[in-house]
Design a protein around this motif. Structure first.
Motif, mmCIF file in Angstrom:
data_model
loop_
_atom_site.group_PDB
_atom_site.id
_atom_site.type_symbol
_atom_site.label_atom_id
_atom_site.label_comp_id
_atom_site.label_asym_id
_atom_site.label_seq_id
_atom_site.Cartn_x
_atom_site.Cartn_y
_atom_site.Cartn_z
ATOM 1 N N UNK A 156 0.799 -1.239 0.000
ATOM 2 C CA UNK A 156 0.000 0.000 0.000
ATOM 3 C C UNK A 156 0.826 1.280 0.000
ATOM 4 N N UNK A 157 2.085 1.212 0.416
ATOM 5 C CA UNK A 157 2.942 2.404 0.450
ATOM 6 C C UNK A 157 3.813 2.538 -0.795
ATOM 7 N N UNK A 158 3.613 1.647 -1.773
ATOM 8 C CA UNK A 158 4.460 1.643 -2.962
ATOM 9 C C UNK A 158 3.672 1.974 -4.218
ATOM 10 N N UNK A 159 4.311 2.663 -5.142
ATOM 11 C CA UNK A 159 3.719 2.909 -6.460
ATOM 12 C C UNK A 159 4.044 1.779 -7.431
ATOM 13 N N UNK A 160 5.299 1.313 -7.357
ATOM 14 C CA UNK A 160 5.785 0.309 -8.310
ATOM 15 C C UNK A 160 6.463 -0.839 -7.564
ATOM 16 N N UNK A 199 1.507 0.455 -10.116
ATOM 17 C CA UNK A 199 1.372 1.117 -11.417
ATOM 18 C C UNK A 199 2.346 0.548 -12.441
ATOM 19 N N UNK A 200 3.550 0.179 -11.972
ATOM 20 C CA UNK A 200 4.542 -0.435 -12.857
ATOM 21 C C UNK A 200 5.089 -1.675 -12.161
ATOM 22 N N UNK A 225 8.545 4.690 -17.357
ATOM 23 C CA UNK A 225 9.946 4.384 -17.081
ATOM 24 C C UNK A 225 10.713 4.289 -18.397
ATOM 25 N N UNK A 226 11.921 4.800 -18.390
ATOM 26 C CA UNK A 226 12.812 4.683 -19.536
ATOM 27 C C UNK A 226 13.794 3.534 -19.259
ATOM 28 N N UNK A 227 13.863 2.589 -20.172
ATOM 29 C CA UNK A 227 14.765 1.448 -20.044
ATOM 30 C C UNK A 227 15.862 1.571 -21.088
ATOM 31 N N UNK A 228 17.090 1.299 -20.673
ATOM 32 C CA UNK A 228 18.199 1.397 -21.614
ATOM 33 C C UNK A 228 19.200 0.282 -21.346
ATOM 34 N N UNK A 229 19.353 -0.633 -22.322
ATOM 35 C CA UNK A 229 20.368 -1.678 -22.228
ATOM 36 C C UNK A 229 21.668 -1.109 -22.752
ATOM 37 N N UNK A 230 22.665 -1.021 -21.882
ATOM 38 C CA UNK A 230 23.942 -0.414 -22.232
ATOM 39 C C UNK A 230 24.923 -1.492 -22.678
ATOM 40 N N UNK A 248 13.908 1.563 -24.523
ATOM 41 C CA UNK A 248 12.473 1.300 -24.575
ATOM 42 C C UNK A 248 11.797 2.166 -23.522
ATOM 43 N N UNK A 249 10.526 2.477 -23.772
ATOM 44 C CA UNK A 249 9.736 3.241 -22.818
ATOM 45 C C UNK A 249 8.547 2.396 -22.376
ATOM 46 N N UNK A 250 8.276 2.379 -21.076
ATOM 47 C CA UNK A 250 7.162 1.619 -20.514
ATOM 48 C C UNK A 250 6.225 2.587 -19.817
ATOM 49 N N UNK A 251 4.972 2.580 -20.211
ATOM 50 C CA UNK A 251 3.973 3.451 -19.603
ATOM 51 C C UNK A 251 3.383 2.797 -18.350
ATOM 52 N N UNK A 252 3.047 3.610 -17.350
ATOM 53 C CA UNK A 252 2.413 3.102 -16.145
ATOM 54 C C UNK A 252 0.954 2.760 -16.433
ATOM 55 N N UNK A 253 0.405 1.827 -15.658
ATOM 56 C CA UNK A 253 -1.012 1.471 -15.803
ATOM 57 C C UNK A 253 -1.898 2.611 -15.299
#
Length: 498
Positions: A312-316, A379-380, A480-485, A493-498
């Motif tokens: 309950x105290x977390x977004x993701x 959300x994520x 969130x922005x994801x980047x494999x280095x 890649x970009x991931x949208x929250x629900x």
């Protein structure tokens, strides 16, 4: 002579509590200094080389990000202690209350055999890249998901004659041999030295001292394939001695003597940390592992209860699973492995996978939990994994039929795979063999409690990235922005929250 032998190691215990550890030559009392405030340090252990200290600092959350400096001092002295490289001060960044979080994720930080080091001209190139990025855009958290060291070198160490003799003996002799004080002494020294040799590399040491870390071990932090061997071998005295010392150094160096977040202090080391409304669930998939079990029912229950408590105290939510949950199936390899000599050596690696025959039921129970109603509140949702020496990006959700039901909101988990930051990807000759024996990673489980999962393409024709890599996750309120280095390029890649 420098006083600091190893470290510092910076860790995260909860939203405000940071831990600081260091190994020194003498047992004289130490203090940690952050800005102008002093914090007492406690000696947790004496190792073959020195004394391991831990200090804690409660740093209240503020609106803006802030950069803090710290140093180590003998009690009552103003002069800071220095490392062998004459470094005596470090800095780290504490993120603000609403600031986007920069998280680095890495795994597979070493090689199976010493000879492999000679094949890589720039073994630690990706650590150097991460360190350069840290100086321009600071990371707030470093997550290491397994194989932080490679204990595979234990059987070959010239300084461990008694252990060498055991590894060279027949399987029957191995099972019958007793452990001895000499073997325990050798293991104590070997595990300490392996951490020194691996984490002592300049860029790794700089990152561990300037970014708080959360770590969970995997098999190579113990010995290759731990938990996926027959019961008799797993329980023989010398194998148990290896686990004993691996566990001591894992809890000392990787967990930094952590206590409060641990769900169980004895049988396993799973823990949960809530940091800036991100619930990080670190699952210990090795301590209790067997060929037909990864974690006990009691272990799973503790994780479920803690997630329910902190959720309950977390977004993701970020779930650490050393081996990917969404990944190709090796069923055909399992069937034919006994008849194919050059694949037989991979037997324990194949048994490690969630989709191995011995783990199918447990994986199904986990997936149903991941897709259960309480998870709808996040959300994520991310599963962070490594181990497989490739990069990958997958999706797990309810099966397509259930997604279309009236009033049913889609619930999606994203599988993020990143490995290795040091270990090399599959060889060119091995890659076609692996692709021949494994499926596409696409799975459709029918029924009311069924699921659907698949792998996306990572910026090329392949669904798996056959390059050394680490992952940068930038978490913001709505996406969130994801980047494999990799050494040559970044795949985003970009991931949208629900």
């Amino acid at each position: 002579m420098s006083e600091i032998i190893f470290g510092p190691l910076l860790g995260l215990e909860n939203d405000q509590l940071y831990s600081f550890c260091v190994l020194t030559r003498s047992g004289s009392p130490l203090q940690l200094k952050i800005a102008d405030k002093l914090y007492p340090a406690k000696c947790l252990a004496q190792t073959p080389s020195g004394f391991f200290w831990r200090a804690e600092a409660d740093l209240p959350v503020k609106q803006a990000c802030r950069q803090l400096s710290y140093s180590w001092h003998r009690q009552g002295e103003t002069q800071a202690l220095a490392t062998q490289d004459n470094v005596s001060g470090w800095r780290f960044t504490v993120p603000g209350k609403q600031a986007p979080l920069n998280i680095a994720y890495a795994s597979c930080n070493g090689f199976h055999h010493p000879r492999d080091k000679d094949k890589e001209k720039q073994d630690y190139a990706l650590w150097h890249k991460m360190h350069l990025e840290q100086e321009h855009q600071p990371y707030h958290l470093l997550i290491m998901g397994g194989d932080q060291i490679y204990a595979d070198e234990l059987p070959m160490s010239p300084s461990a004659p008694h252990l060498n003799l055991w590894f060279k003996s027949s399987e029957r002799q191995k099972l019958q041999a007793a452990d001895s004080p000499e073997i325990h002494r050798e293991l104590d020294q070997l595990f300490e030295r392996q951490y020194f040799n691996t984490w002592g590399q300049a860029d790794i040491a700089a990152m561990l001292a300037s970014v708080p870390s959360i770590m969970m071990w995997d098999d190579h932090d113990i010995i290759d394939g731990w938990g996926s061997y027959p019961k008799k071998k797993q329980r023989c005295p010398v194998f148990q001695a290896i686990f004993h010392w691996a566990n001591i150094y894992f809890r000392l160096f990787q967990l930094r003597g952590m206590q409060a977040p641990l769900l169980d202090g004895k049988d396993h080391a799973s823990y949960c940390v809530l940091f800036r409304r991100q619930l990080i669930v670190a699952m210990d998939n090795r301590s209790e592992r067997r060929i037909k079990r990864i974690m006990s029912k009691q272990h799973w229950q503790l994780i479920h209860e803690k997630v329910d408590q902190l959720g309950p105290d977390a977004d993701n939510i970020l779930l650490l699973s050393a081996v990917p949950v969404v990944y190709p199936d090796f069923e055909r390899v399992e069937k034919f492995i006994g008849f194919i000599p050059y694949i037989r050596q991979w037997q324990d690696d194949i048994r490690d996978h969630w989709r191995a025959n011995g783990h199918i039921r447990e994986r199904a129970q986990m997936i149903r939990w991941l897709l259960s109603e309480p998870m709808q509140d996040f959300r994520q949702r991310f599963i962070l994994s490594g181990d497989v020496h490739v990069g990958g990006f997958g999706q797990l959700c309810h099966n397509k039929k259930n997604q279309k039901l009236p009033g049913k909101t889609p619930l999606t988990w994203y599988q993020l795979i990143s490995s290795g930051i040091v270990n090399y990807p599959p060889k060119r000759w091995a890659w076609p063999v692996l692709r021949l024996f494994m499926d596409s990673g696409r799975e459709h489980k029918k029924g009311e409690k069924g699921w659907f999962c698949h792998l996306f393409r990572l910026g090329n024709k392949e669904k798996l990235l056959r390059k050394r890599n680490y992952l940068h996750i930038r978490i913001q309120e709505n996406h969130s922005q994801l980047s494999w280095k990799t050494e040559a390029l970044d795949i985003k890649h970009k991931v949208e929250a629900d």
